[in-house]
Design a protein around this motif. Structure first.
Motif, PDB file in Angstrom:
ATOM      1  N   ARG A 211       0.839  -1.213   0.000  1.00  0.00           N
ATOM      2  CA  ARG A 211       0.000   0.000   0.000  1.00  0.00           C
ATOM      3  C   ARG A 211       0.867   1.254   0.000  1.00  0.00           C
ATOM      4  N   ALA A 212       1.966   1.229   0.740  1.00  0.00           N
ATOM      5  CA  ALA A 212       2.862   2.382   0.776  1.00  0.00           C
ATOM      6  C   ALA A 212       3.521   2.609  -0.575  1.00  0.00           C
ATOM      7  N   ILE A 213       3.894   1.533  -1.265  1.00  0.00           N
ATOM      8  CA  ILE A 213       4.503   1.666  -2.594  1.00  0.00           C
ATOM      9  C   ILE A 213       3.526   2.322  -3.556  1.00  0.00           C
ATOM     10  N   ILE A 214       2.284   1.845  -3.572  1.00  0.00           N
ATOM     11  CA  ILE A 214       1.281   2.393  -4.491  1.00  0.00           C
ATOM     12  C   ILE A 214       0.998   3.858  -4.167  1.00  0.00           C
ATOM     13  N   ARG A 215       0.926   4.167  -2.881  1.00  0.00           N
ATOM     14  CA  ARG A 215       0.567   5.527  -2.443  1.00  0.00           C
ATOM     15  C   ARG A 215       1.732   6.503  -2.574  1.00  0.00           C
ATOM     16  N   ASP A 216       2.917   6.099  -2.157  1.00  0.00           N
ATOM     17  CA  ASP A 216       4.036   7.033  -2.023  1.00  0.00           C
ATOM     18  C   ASP A 216       5.032   6.979  -3.177  1.00  0.00           C
ATOM     19  N   SER A 217       4.926   5.983  -4.034  1.00  0.00           N
ATOM     20  CA  SER A 217       5.856   5.852  -5.164  1.00  0.00           C
ATOM     21  C   SER A 217       5.105   5.896  -6.486  1.00  0.00           C
ATOM     22  N   SER A 218       4.149   6.804  -6.589  1.00  0.00           N
ATOM     23  CA  SER A 218       3.282   6.816  -7.766  1.00  0.00           C
ATOM     24  C   SER A 218       4.054   7.034  -9.063  1.00  0.00           C
ATOM     25  N   ASP A 219       5.171   7.772  -9.000  1.00  0.00           N
ATOM     26  CA  ASP A 219       5.955   8.006 -10.217  1.00  0.00           C
ATOM     27  C   ASP A 219       6.601   6.729 -10.732  1.00  0.00           C
ATOM     28  N   TYR A 220       6.844   5.783  -9.836  1.00  0.00           N
ATOM     29  CA  TYR A 220       7.579   4.566 -10.202  1.00  0.00           C
ATOM     30  C   TYR A 220       6.710   3.312 -10.138  1.00  0.00           C
ATOM     31  N   TYR A 221       5.500   3.433  -9.604  1.00  0.00           N
ATOM     32  CA  TYR A 221       4.656   2.248  -9.500  1.00  0.00           C
ATOM     33  C   TYR A 221       4.362   1.584 -10.845  1.00  0.00           C
ATOM     34  N   PRO A 222       4.249   2.315 -11.960  1.00  0.00           N
ATOM     35  CA  PRO A 222       4.020   1.636 -13.243  1.00  0.00           C
ATOM     36  C   PRO A 222       5.080   0.592 -13.591  1.00  0.00           C
ATOM     37  N   LEU A 223       6.275   0.667 -13.007  1.00  0.00           N
ATOM     38  CA  LEU A 223       7.301  -0.355 -13.264  1.00  0.00           C
ATOM     39  C   LEU A 223       6.830  -1.739 -12.841  1.00  0.00           C
ATOM     40  N   TYR A 224       5.988  -1.803 -11.818  1.00  0.00           N
ATOM     41  CA  TYR A 224       5.546  -3.093 -11.284  1.00  0.00           C
ATOM     42  C   TYR A 224       4.602  -3.820 -12.242  1.00  0.00           C
ATOM     43  N   ALA A 225       4.098  -3.106 -13.244  1.00  0.00           N
ATOM     44  CA  ALA A 225       3.216  -3.716 -14.241  1.00  0.00           C
ATOM     45  C   ALA A 225       3.952  -4.062 -15.528  1.00  0.00           C
ATOM     46  N   GLU A 226       5.217  -3.686 -15.648  1.00  0.00           N
ATOM     47  CA  GLU A 226       5.963  -3.983 -16.867  1.00  0.00           C
ATOM     48  C   GLU A 226       6.222  -5.481 -16.973  1.00  0.00           C
ATOM     49  N   ARG A 227       5.986  -6.040 -18.134  1.00  0.00           N
ATOM     50  CA  ARG A 227       6.034  -7.490 -18.309  1.00  0.00           C
ATOM     51  C   ARG A 227       7.424  -8.035 -18.602  1.00  0.00           C
ATOM     52  N   GLU A 228       8.334  -7.194 -19.066  1.00  0.00           N
ATOM     53  CA  GLU A 228       9.670  -7.701 -19.381  1.00  0.00           C
ATOM     54  C   GLU A 228      10.677  -6.561 -19.324  1.00  0.00           C
ATOM     55  N   PHE A 229      11.935  -6.937 -19.194  1.00  0.00           N
ATOM     56  CA  PHE A 229      13.016  -5.962 -19.191  1.00  0.00           C
ATOM     57  C   PHE A 229      14.256  -6.628 -19.790  1.00  0.00           C
ATOM     58  N   LYS A 230      14.896  -5.931 -20.690  1.00  0.00           N
ATOM     59  CA  LYS A 230      16.111  -6.443 -21.329  1.00  0.00           C
ATOM     60  C   LYS A 230      17.304  -5.664 -20.833  1.00  0.00           C
ATOM     61  N   TYR A 231      18.287  -6.392 -20.307  1.00  0.00           N
ATOM     62  CA  TYR A 231      19.515  -5.761 -19.855  1.00  0.00           C
ATOM     63  C   TYR A 231      20.688  -6.690 -20.151  1.00  0.00           C
ATOM     64  N   ASN A 232      21.799  -6.091 -20.561  1.00  0.00           N
ATOM     65  CA  ASN A 232      23.005  -6.861 -20.879  1.00  0.00           C
ATOM     66  C   ASN A 232      22.713  -7.915 -21.947  1.00  0.00           C
ATOM     67  N   GLY A 233      21.784  -7.571 -22.863  1.00  0.00           N
ATOM     68  CA  GLY A 233      21.441  -8.480 -23.946  1.00  0.00           C
ATOM     69  C   GLY A 233      20.526  -9.613 -23.548  1.00  0.00           C
ATOM     70  N   ILE A 234      20.034  -9.601 -22.322  1.00  0.00           N
ATOM     71  CA  ILE A 234      19.214 -10.705 -21.816  1.00  0.00           C
ATOM     72  C   ILE A 234      17.821 -10.170 -21.495  1.00  0.00           C
ATOM     73  N   LYS A 235      16.816 -10.707 -22.140  1.00  0.00           N
ATOM     74  CA  LYS A 235      15.431 -10.304 -21.884  1.00  0.00           C
ATOM     75  C   LYS A 235      14.792 -11.302 -20.922  1.00  0.00           C
ATOM     76  N   GLN A 236      14.209 -10.777 -19.848  1.00  0.00           N
ATOM     77  CA  GLN A 236      13.527 -11.627 -18.880  1.00  0.00           C
ATOM     78  C   GLN A 236      12.118 -11.105 -18.654  1.00  0.00           C
ATOM     79  N   GLY A 237      11.203 -12.021 -18.435  1.00  0.00           N
ATOM     80  CA  GLY A 237       9.821 -11.656 -18.208  1.00  0.00           C
ATOM     81  C   GLY A 237       9.498 -11.514 -16.738  1.00  0.00           C
ATOM     82  N   ASN A 238       8.559 -10.630 -16.429  1.00  0.00           N
ATOM     83  CA  ASN A 238       8.035 -10.493 -15.081  1.00  0.00           C
ATOM     84  C   ASN A 238       7.377 -11.803 -14.670  1.00  0.00           C
TER      85      ASN A 238
END
Length: 404
Positions: A211-238
């Motif tokens: 609840r604190a994350i959703i309320r107090d980190s609204s600028d960054y909360y959309p990251l929690y809905a991202e389905r995948e992230f690619k870093y160092n050439g490696i794509k991983q799914g949420n």
């Protein structure tokens, strides 16, 4: 060290089906020695208590909880105060501290974080990694994505060292924040959730943190809905399977170790209602998704939003002593909505501060309004003065005193 992104395609495909490989800090045993989800016996369904009678779901887990986001009220739960190993649900506190450091300016998104040997993942299958390069650097925002989406132990350790000098020092920050939030059954030992006998949290505490994350980190909360992230050439799914099957779910975090079982914290918003669920120690990745889906469905079907008063309504007229006016209108200081059992009517009562006297400033709290359903309190809100009332002159005060 080179990794092919195609090696991770089966992970994404299995995630959609809700039958993932362990997705958080994983137990320190080779994969070949682990039992599969099918071989792990399901715990007995655990019936819970609820603010509504009858029909409370039974969940095969060691602890579970359903919370209303707006009020923080627990709508249904079982063993919600029991301290249990939280596995990578721990990383919600790690990410929350990063987000708050970004909000305060202590960190900037493009700040570089160094990767020490103690933080570096060696590319084994025994833990979740972002695959940061040894002795390399990554930006804070990439590190945050690596924690939230990829559940990277290396990302968590690197940012812990960056913010506090060591993981032990960061754990002290985690525990201080847990106390501030009211997480009374939590003790963090590390930033990842890797097993430690002293590393514990409860379903209620993890819901408070979500609840604190959703309320107090609204600028960054959309990251929690991202389905995948690619870093160092490696794509991983949420690893949160509900992100792929329920468009109303927008977070938060999975976890798994052999000791902790399969864990999941979710948040879902449908129309004007947001609910948070916590499942601790169930028997498979599929079960944690299925049982979270069951809890959400039950919650949205059994509860609804209610607005006791319009934001601009006068709730009551409060009597005043020694003022240029005998009364002052009292209303809500902010919009007030409650989550209540469907079909049940609300009753309200007002409690004013005793012996109210002028002067009273507009917006000053002069009492509260209490809402009940079926004779049980379901919420309260402060009542504030809707206008300034000046203190009367000496002669008028004397007259009022004599009349009184």
């Amino acid at each position: 060290m080179q990794f092919s992104q195609f090696a991770f395609l089966p992970l994404v495909l299995s995630l959609v089906a809700g039958v993932l490989v362990p997705g958080a800090a994983t137990a320190a045993k080779p994969v070949a020695q682990k039992k599969s989800a099918a071989e792990t016996p399901a715990p007995e369904p655990l019936a819970g208590q609820s603010v509504v009678e009858g029909g409370v779901p039974a969940i095969p887990a060691k602890a579970w909880l359903l919370m209303d986001y707006d009020s923080g009220a627990v709508l249904a739960s079982a063993n919600s105060d029991e301290p249990l190993p939280p596995a990578s649900l721990t990383k919600m506190m790690t990410s929350f501290l990063v987000e708050q450091a970004l909000r305060s300016g202590k960190l900037k998104k493009d700040d570089l974080v160094s990767v020490s040997e103690s933080a570096w993942c060696r590319g084994s299958s025994t833990e979740s990694c972002m695959y940061l390069p040894l002795n390399g650097q990554a930006t804070v925002i990439d590190i945050l994505r690596g924690i939230v989406i990829q559940s990277g132990n290396d990302a968590s350790k690197a940012i812990a060292e960056h913010l506090a000098g060591s993981e032990d020092g960061f754990a002290k920050l985690m525990n201080a924040e847990a106390r501030r939030l009211g997480m009374t059954h939590t003790n963090f030992v590390n930033s990842t959730g890797l097993p430690d006998p002293a590393h514990r949290s409860s379903a209620l505490d993890l819901a408070i943190l979500a609840r604190a994350i959703i309320r107090d980190s609204s600028d960054y909360y959309p990251l929690y809905a991202e389905r995948e992230f690619k870093y160092n050439g490696i794509k991983q799914g949420n690893r949160n399977a509900l992100l792929y099957t329920d468009s109303t779910v927008d977070g938060l975090k999975t976890g798994h170790t052999q000791e902790a079982g399969y864990c999941l914290v979710t948040s879902s918003k449908r129309n004007d209602m947001r609910l948070i669920t916590v499942i601790l120690n169930t028997h498979s990745a599929k079960a944690r998704a299925d049982e979270s889906r069951k809890l959400l469905g039950w919650g949205f079907s059994r509860f609804e939003k209610a607005t006791p008063f319009a934001p601009d309504a006068v709730v009551t007229n409060a009597k005043l002593g020694f003022g240029k006016a005998d009364t002052v209108a009292a209303g809500l200081g902010a919009p007030w909505t409650l989550t209540v059992p469907r079909g049940q009517k609300l009753q309200t009562s007002v409690q004013l501060k005793p012996e109210l006297e002028a002067p009273v400033a507009k917006g000053a709290v002069i009492g509260k309004v209490i809402a009940e359903s079926n004779g049980k309190p379901v919420g309260e809100a402060p009542l504030v003065a809707q206008a300034d009332v000046e203190r009367a002159g000496f002669m008028l005060r004397m007259w009022q005193h004599l009349v009184k």
